[in-house]
Design an enzyme around this catalytic site. Structure first.
Site, mmCIF file in Angstrom:
data_model
loop_
_atom_site.group_PDB
_atom_site.id
_atom_site.type_symbol
_atom_site.label_atom_id
_atom_site.label_comp_id
_atom_site.label_asym_id
_atom_site.label_seq_id
_atom_site.Cartn_x
_atom_site.Cartn_y
_atom_site.Cartn_z
ATOM 1 N N ASP A 315 0.818 -0.971 -0.026
ATOM 2 C CA ASP A 315 -0.119 -0.086 0.128
ATOM 3 C C ASP A 315 0.929 1.142 -0.073
ATOM 4 O O ASP A 315 2.047 1.285 0.676
ATOM 5 C CB ASP A 315 -0.811 0.025 1.245
ATOM 6 C CG ASP A 315 -1.975 1.108 1.361
ATOM 7 O OD1 ASP A 315 -2.575 1.435 0.318
ATOM 8 O OD2 ASP A 315 -1.705 2.015 2.163
ATOM 9 N N GLU A 349 1.862 -0.280 -4.805
ATOM 10 C CA GLU A 349 0.503 0.793 -5.167
ATOM 11 C C GLU A 349 1.286 2.048 -5.518
ATOM 12 O O GLU A 349 1.570 2.869 -4.584
ATOM 13 C CB GLU A 349 -0.381 0.632 -4.399
ATOM 14 C CG GLU A 349 -1.532 1.848 -4.512
ATOM 15 C CD GLU A 349 -2.278 2.360 -3.525
ATOM 16 O OE1 GLU A 349 -3.474 2.736 -3.672
ATOM 17 O OE2 GLU A 349 -1.787 2.312 -2.204
#
Length: 617
Positions: A315, A349
């Protein structure tokens, strides 16, 4: 129609020159190989937020906490709170996922979270998993560490890989600043703007004219342990403090030290604040610090050691300094190899919403991330299938593959997707772009996008619910519907694609037309190495909606697979260039001309918004 154009680093004909050993290894269908021998590009990924998938144990809905939703985080009628899904529920639905053709599960963060954050009236819960306090254990809302071990073991027995969603950039919002409004909470709306290095250096407190602190500290670019030992006072920009009762809220214990955070206020997502600012108030970890680097390697290496997972989705990867990834990634790959996992997949990401792949590729070259989520692919599909751009958008996309570290070889491993839990579902994009379109047209467009996702280069990633026609209400909370019967009114009033059901129903329908289509395309993909590992050649594209044609090639035999798509609402017929050795074609999907019109040219006929997969005989 355009001349044949190579997408990748070598001509397909060169596949015939590969050594026999390499060719045989690459030609084995992924489904026939041992799980750990499959390459990242051999997979079909399914992304799931456990809280929104299936409730296998109602006893953990409140995470072992007592009180109202402000304490437990549980309110199944609110988009921003826990709904009850858990790891046992995911385990119970493995049959469903296998029927869909999934080969790898990307599981949203399962670490223990701060149950509720935010000031009164603006609270929400950590149901999504990104507000971590304990990085070493499963959140009780989702179950136990033993439940996760059982899930991984059961998935592996079925030949399914498990990818964990991890976070190193930030923790839950525990640290507060005395200079901020009210109680010092740093969340959205608080006056905690970013304070930069020039005006608030590490060597003075509260600005360049402030009291000298941290004598001898030479800055965060110096990795020497002796340098970081001089950083002893965290009051360079704000005066951070930990509220009473939360002094030991985080685990491991070293994460409770404010000196290991940037403490500079909320990021503006630009400049230095992109890697040093608090992400919507979340405590931004000082990933330059050698203690943090070593600590994060220990944390996530421990998950590999204990559970034998198969990869990490990272993330907010773009909000971490490159030097951290340059140390972290090799350490994780080494840890995985030691555990007997030679093809551990790491993808970050990097949320860049542009067709140009250059911004994404930088993170594979500079940061040395092995792969990134392919936001550029999503943009190309949105522009052409949920929009009216020409199919030359894919030429722009695939031209950018050369920019990635190792070029096309890396592009093969990029997880591709058409929608997700942050940016919204593809169905939402369709309804917004074509508000007057019939449900039948929207379903056809969705199927066309699925065909692109499951046949073009990259690793197709399906977002939970897309196979049931979910459309959502936008990004973030609006796109995180329940697969089990939902109590959320704003979800339940949506019209699903291809179904008369609503999200108020249980949505695990294996007869749904999108489920059936994805399952068939996944079967075709995993059975043909050309679609998982093959080079690409662009055959036809245009500056208006119409034909996109791409050939892919079996890496061992060189056998051609022609993929053709029609993004227009009119039937099309045109000649498409193919290899002169490809004299006849069999249809794996759609309709294909049985023989070529002439050596090197085949007639392609497609219905409106249609597609075909044609394998050379």
């Amino acid at each position: 129609m355009t001349p044949s154009r190579l997408i990748g680093s070598a001509l397909p004909a060169l596949a015939l020159l590969f050594s026999a050993t390499t060719a045989c290894a690459q030609a084995v269908p992924p489904a026939a190989t041992a799980l750990q021998q499959r390459l990242p590009q051999d997979e079909v990924i399914y992304f799931v937020l456990p809280d929104r998938f299936e409730n296998g144990d109602k006893g953990n809905d409140r995470g072992g906490l007592s009180g109202d939703r402000s304490v437990t985080g549980y309110d199944p009628a609110d988009t921003g709170f826990y709904h009850g899904g858990d790891l046992k529920g995911l385990l119970q639905r493995l049959d469903y996922l296998q029927a869909l053709g999934v080969t790898a599960l990307w599981v949203g963060p399962i670490f223990r979270n701060k149950p509720v954050q935010g000031p009164p009236g603006r609270q929400s819960a950590g149901y999504h998993g990104y507000w971590i306090t304990d990085f070493e254990h499963v959140d009780p809302h989702f179950g136990t560490d033993a439940d996760f071990a059982a899930l991984v073991e059961a998935a592996h027995r079925r030949g399914l890989k498990v990818y964990m969603d991890i976070v190193v950039n930030h923790t839950a919002d525990v640290i507060r600043y005395r200079e901020c409004d009210g109680d010092g909470n740093k969340g959205a709306g608080a006056d905690c703007s970013y304070r930069g290095l020039a005006d608030f250096p590490y060597t003075t407190s509260g600005g360049v004219d402030g009291e000298p602190i941290n004598p001898g500290f030479t800055g965060n670019a110096d990795p020497a342990a002796a340098n970081w030992a001089r950083l002893t006072d965290p009051a360079w920009a704000y005066h951070p403090y930990i509220p009473a009762g939360e002094e030991t809220a985080k685990s491991p214990a070293w994460l409770n030290d404010p000196l290991l955070y940037h403490n500079r206020g909320n990021t503006s997502f630009a400049g230095e604040s992109s890697t040093m600012g608090d992400f919507f108030g979340l405590d931004d970890v000082m990933t330059e610090h050698p203690r943090v680097v070593a600590g994060m390697i220990d944390i996530f290496g421990g998950w590999i050691d204990r559970f034998g997972i198969d990869g990490f989705r990272i993330d907010t990867a773009r909000h971490v300094n490159p030097e951290f990834w340059q140390a972290f990634v090799p350490a994780m790959l080494d840890r995985a190899r030691t555990r007997g996992i030679p093809n551990f997949h790491i993808f970050g990401e990097v949320a860049l919403h542009a067709l140009d792949a250059g911004g994404l590729a930088r993170f594979t070259r500079v940061d040395k991330l092995p792969a990134v989520l392919d936001f550029a692919f999503r943009e190309a599909v949105v522009q052409t299938v949920a929009g009216t751009a020409g199919t030359n958008a894919f030429e722009t996309l695939f031209d950018g593959d050369a920019l990635y570290e190792h070029g096309f070889d890396t592009a093969l491993t990029l997880p591709t997707f058409t929608g997700n839990h942050d940016d919204g579902r593809f169905g939402f994009q369709l309804r917004r772009a074509f508000p007057q379109a019939s449900d039948a047209e929207l379903l056809e467009r969705t199927m066309l996008a699925n065909a692109m996702l499951l046949t073009l280069r990259g690793v197709p990633t399906i977002y939970s619910g897309d196979e049931q026609g979910f459309t959502g209400d936008g990004g973030d909370q609006g796109s995180r519907e329940d697969m089990f019967a939902s109590e959320v009114a704003s979800y339940n009033d949506n019209t699903l694609l291809g179904s008369d059901a609503t999200t108020a129903d249980i949505n695990f329908d294996t007869a749904h037309p999108l489920f059936r289509q994805i399952a068939e395309l996944a079967r075709i993909r995993t059975a043909h190495a050309a679609l998982t590992r093959g080079q690409q050649v662009l055959r036809a594209r245009g500056d208006a909606p119409g034909v996109l044609a791409i050939s892919r090639f079996d890496p061992a035999s060189g056998r051609e697979m022609l993929l053709v798509f029609n993004t227009s609402t009119k039937a099309v017929t045109q000649q498409v260039q193919v290899e002169t050795a490809s004299s006849a074609f069999a249809a794996l999907a759609g309709t294909c001309a049985p023989t070529v019109s002439a050596p090197g040219s085949v007639a392609v006929t497609l219905p409106p918004l249609g597609y075909a997969i044609c394998q050379a005989r």
